[in-house]
Design a protein around this motif. Structure first.
Motif, PDB file in Angstrom:
ATOM      1  N   LEU A   1      69.962  80.892 -33.638  1.00 25.31           N
ATOM      2  CA  LEU A   1      68.475  80.686 -33.548  1.00 25.31           C
ATOM      3  C   LEU A   1      68.244  81.181 -31.999  1.00 25.31           C
ATOM      4  CD1 LEU A   1      65.903  80.565 -34.373  1.00 25.31           C
ATOM      5  CD2 LEU A   1      66.367  78.319 -35.005  1.00 25.31           C
ATOM      6  N   VAL A   2      69.091  80.293 -31.099  1.00 24.14           N
ATOM      7  CA  VAL A   2      68.511  79.768 -29.055  1.00 24.14           C
ATOM      8  C   VAL A   2      69.808  80.077 -29.163  1.00 24.14           C
ATOM      9  CG1 VAL A   2      68.342  77.522 -27.739  1.00 24.14           C
ATOM     10  CG2 VAL A   2      67.459  77.512 -30.022  1.00 24.14           C
ATOM     11  N   GLY A   3      69.063  80.814 -27.997  1.00 24.32           N
ATOM     12  CA  GLY A   3      70.460  81.607 -26.821  1.00 24.32           C
ATOM     13  C   GLY A   3      70.805  80.450 -25.728  1.00 24.32           C
ATOM     14  N   GLU A   4      72.430  80.382 -25.716  1.00 29.35           N
ATOM     15  CA  GLU A   4      72.702  79.837 -24.666  1.00 29.35           C
ATOM     16  C   GLU A   4      72.532  79.762 -23.450  1.00 29.35           C
ATOM     17  OE1 GLU A   4      76.655  80.601 -24.615  1.00 29.35           O
ATOM     18  OE2 GLU A   4      76.875  80.765 -27.427  1.00 29.35           O
ATOM     19  N   GLU A   5      71.898  80.764 -22.961  1.00 23.85           N
ATOM     20  CA  GLU A   5      71.593  81.265 -21.161  1.00 23.85           C
ATOM     21  C   GLU A   5      70.173  80.685 -20.699  1.00 23.85           C
ATOM     22  OE1 GLU A   5      73.472  83.214 -18.195  1.00 23.85           O
ATOM     23  OE2 GLU A   5      75.508  82.277 -20.427  1.00 23.85           O
ATOM     24  N   VAL A   6      70.302  80.023 -19.584  1.00 23.21           N
ATOM     25  CA  VAL A   6      68.442  79.813 -19.384  1.00 23.21           C
ATOM     26  C   VAL A   6      68.417  79.689 -17.919  1.00 23.21           C
ATOM     27  CG1 VAL A   6      67.239  77.037 -19.553  1.00 23.21           C
ATOM     28  CG2 VAL A   6      68.913  77.138 -21.061  1.00 23.21           C
ATOM     29  N   GLU A   7      67.560  80.905 -17.627  1.00 29.40           N
ATOM     30  CA  GLU A   7      66.997  81.044 -16.496  1.00 29.40           C
ATOM     31  C   GLU A   7      65.970  79.849 -15.994  1.00 29.40           C
ATOM     32  OE1 GLU A   7      65.023  85.010 -16.888  1.00 29.40           O
ATOM     33  OE2 GLU A   7      65.551  85.310 -18.424  1.00 29.40           O
ATOM     34  N   ILE A   8      66.234  79.497 -14.521  1.00 24.93           N
ATOM     35  CA  ILE A   8      65.376  78.283 -14.075  1.00 24.93           C
ATOM     36  C   ILE A   8      64.472  78.908 -12.811  1.00 24.93           C
ATOM     37  CG2 ILE A   8      65.891  76.017 -12.838  1.00 24.93           C
ATOM     38  CD1 ILE A   8      68.044  75.345 -14.781  1.00 24.93           C
ATOM     39  N   VAL A   9      63.835  78.334 -13.016  1.00 31.33           N
ATOM     40  CA  VAL A   9      62.413  78.764 -11.372  1.00 31.33           C
ATOM     41  C   VAL A   9      62.101  77.877 -10.848  1.00 31.33           C
ATOM     42  CG1 VAL A   9      60.696  80.766 -10.752  1.00 31.33           C
ATOM     43  CG2 VAL A   9      62.801  81.278 -12.494  1.00 31.33           C
ATOM     44  N   LEU A  10      62.660  77.548 -10.046  1.00 36.29           N
ATOM     45  CA  LEU A  10      61.550  76.734  -9.220  1.00 36.29           C
ATOM     46  C   LEU A  10      60.684  76.905  -8.112  1.00 36.29           C
ATOM     47  CD1 LEU A  10      64.623  74.414  -8.503  1.00 36.29           C
ATOM     48  CD2 LEU A  10      62.877  73.535 -10.728  1.00 36.29           C
ATOM     49  N   GLU A  11      59.626  76.843  -8.120  1.00 34.46           N
ATOM     50  CA  GLU A  11      58.577  77.165  -7.157  1.00 34.46           C
ATOM     51  C   GLU A  11      58.156  75.355  -6.628  1.00 34.46           C
ATOM     52  OE1 GLU A  11      57.739  80.087  -6.085  1.00 34.46           O
ATOM     53  OE2 GLU A  11      58.076  81.217  -7.789  1.00 34.46           O
ATOM     54  N   VAL A  12      58.569  76.381  -5.271  1.00 38.49           N
ATOM     55  CA  VAL A  12      58.706  74.078  -5.163  1.00 38.49           C
ATOM     56  C   VAL A  12      57.513  74.201  -3.160  1.00 38.49           C
ATOM     57  CG1 VAL A  12      59.492  72.383  -3.316  1.00 38.49           C
ATOM     58  CG2 VAL A  12      60.669  73.975  -5.805  1.00 38.49           C
ATOM     59  N   GLU A  13      56.749  73.681  -3.254  1.00 39.89           N
ATOM     60  CA  GLU A  13      55.925  73.509  -1.961  1.00 39.89           C
ATOM     61  C   GLU A  13      56.085  71.861  -1.147  1.00 39.89           C
ATOM     62  OE1 GLU A  13      51.223  73.672  -0.546  1.00 39.89           O
ATOM     63  OE2 GLU A  13      52.491  75.880  -1.662  1.00 39.89           O
ATOM     64  N   GLY A  14      56.553  71.890  -0.229  1.00 40.85           N
ATOM     65  CA  GLY A  14      56.943  70.109   1.017  1.00 40.85           C
ATOM     66  C   GLY A  14      55.751  70.350   1.403  1.00 40.85           C
ATOM     67  N   LEU A  15      55.116  68.966   1.028  1.00 46.20           N
ATOM     68  CA  LEU A  15      54.106  68.894   2.015  1.00 46.20           C
ATOM     69  C   LEU A  15      55.304  66.916   3.201  1.00 46.20           C
ATOM     70  CD1 LEU A  15      51.259  67.949   3.024  1.00 46.20           C
ATOM     71  CD2 LEU A  15      51.140  66.052   1.527  1.00 46.20           C
ATOM     72  N   ALA A  16      54.869  67.221   4.584  1.00 46.19           N
ATOM     73  CA  ALA A  16      55.273  66.430   6.275  1.00 46.19           C
ATOM     74  C   ALA A  16      55.189  65.567   5.529  1.00 46.19           C
ATOM     75  CB  ALA A  16      55.803  67.250   6.807  1.00 46.19           C
ATOM     76  N   ALA A  17      55.703  64.112   5.869  1.00 44.93           N
ATOM     77  CA  ALA A  17      54.868  62.779   6.345  1.00 44.93           C
ATOM     78  C   ALA A  17      53.837  63.027   7.775  1.00 44.93           C
ATOM     79  CB  ALA A  17      55.564  61.457   6.169  1.00 44.93           C
ATOM     80  N   LYS A  18      52.858  62.540   7.215  1.00 41.90           N
ATOM     81  CA  LYS A  18      52.258  62.772   8.880  1.00 41.90           C
ATOM     82  C   LYS A  18      52.773  61.326   9.569  1.00 41.90           C
ATOM     83  CE  LYS A  18      47.799  64.319   6.868  1.00 41.90           C
ATOM     84  NZ  LYS A  18      46.967  65.007   7.975  1.00 41.90           N
ATOM     85  N   GLU A  19      52.987  62.243  10.774  1.00 41.22           N
ATOM     86  CA  GLU A  19      53.616  61.327  12.217  1.00 41.22           C
ATOM     87  C   GLU A  19      52.640  60.298  12.414  1.00 41.22           C
ATOM     88  OE1 GLU A  19      54.811  63.947  15.032  1.00 41.22           O
ATOM     89  OE2 GLU A  19      56.030  65.125  13.701  1.00 41.22           O
TER      90      GLU A  19
END
Length: 188
Positions: free
Chosen positions: A170-188
């Motif tokens: 019923l369920v496959g074993e292979e899992v495709e993972i996609v991360l769309e990441v945006e980071g925000l730097a701390a203000k100085e």
């Protein structure tokens, strides 16, 4: 603990970014019968250290709340939260901690790290597409990338399945993972 302290105190010139949840997606695909089901995890946090010319300083860590799984089908999501799959009562989080970066080009790299799912920690390798860093219209420093990998869910103790009359599962074993990441730097 060591990684957390490094993320708080990056080397001179390196920037620490907090993952911007409003501009980040943690998604996956897995085969179900004769197609693929897509889903996301909607609650997560993390940070990464990035200095474009010094990949030896790059670091990343993230924590995902397992109960935030969302495949747009509440009954399926409840099953995924159960002891048959993620067992969110016993294993409430999924975590990732980077260990090294290799194969660096101006727009790509390979990110190695340790992924923990269902209480099982395994090495994993993500292909990174780096989208750059710069200031947004409000003066905030941002950086972003796409990270992709494929894992076998059984390697992490997620073994539930059902055999079909055709002999397929019923369920496959292979899992495709996609991360769309945006980071925000701390203000100085």
């Amino acid at each position: 603990v060591v990684l957390a302290s490094l993320l708080r105190s990056p080397a001179a010139g390196a920037t620490t970014y907090t993952i911007d949840r409003d501009h980040t997606a943690v998604s996956f695909k897995i085969r179900h019968l004769f197609s693929k089901v897509q889903g996301t995890f909607n609650e997560f946090e993390g940070a990464f250290v990035y200095e474009p010319e010094k990949p030896e300083r790059w670091q990343a860590q993230a924590t995902i709340q397992a109960a935030s799984i969302d495949t747009a089908v509440p009954q399926r999501d409840n099953h995924l939260r159960s002891a048959d799959f993620f067992d969110v009562q016993a294993y409430p989080t999924l975590t990732f901690t980077s260990t090294e970066v290799t194969d660096v080009t101006p727009t790509s790299a390979t990110l190695h790290g340790l992924l923990t799912i269902h209480g099982v920690e395994r090495p994993v390798v993500f292909d990174l597409a780096m989208h750059g860093e710069g200031k947004d219209p409000w003066g905030n420093l941002r950086s972003g990338f796409t990270a992709t990998t494929t894992i076998n869910r059984k390697d992490f103790g997620l073994t539930w399945n059902q055999a079909l009359e055709t002999g397929q599962l019923l369920v496959g074993e292979e899992v495709e993972i996609v991360l769309e990441v945006e980071g925000l730097a701390a203000k100085e």
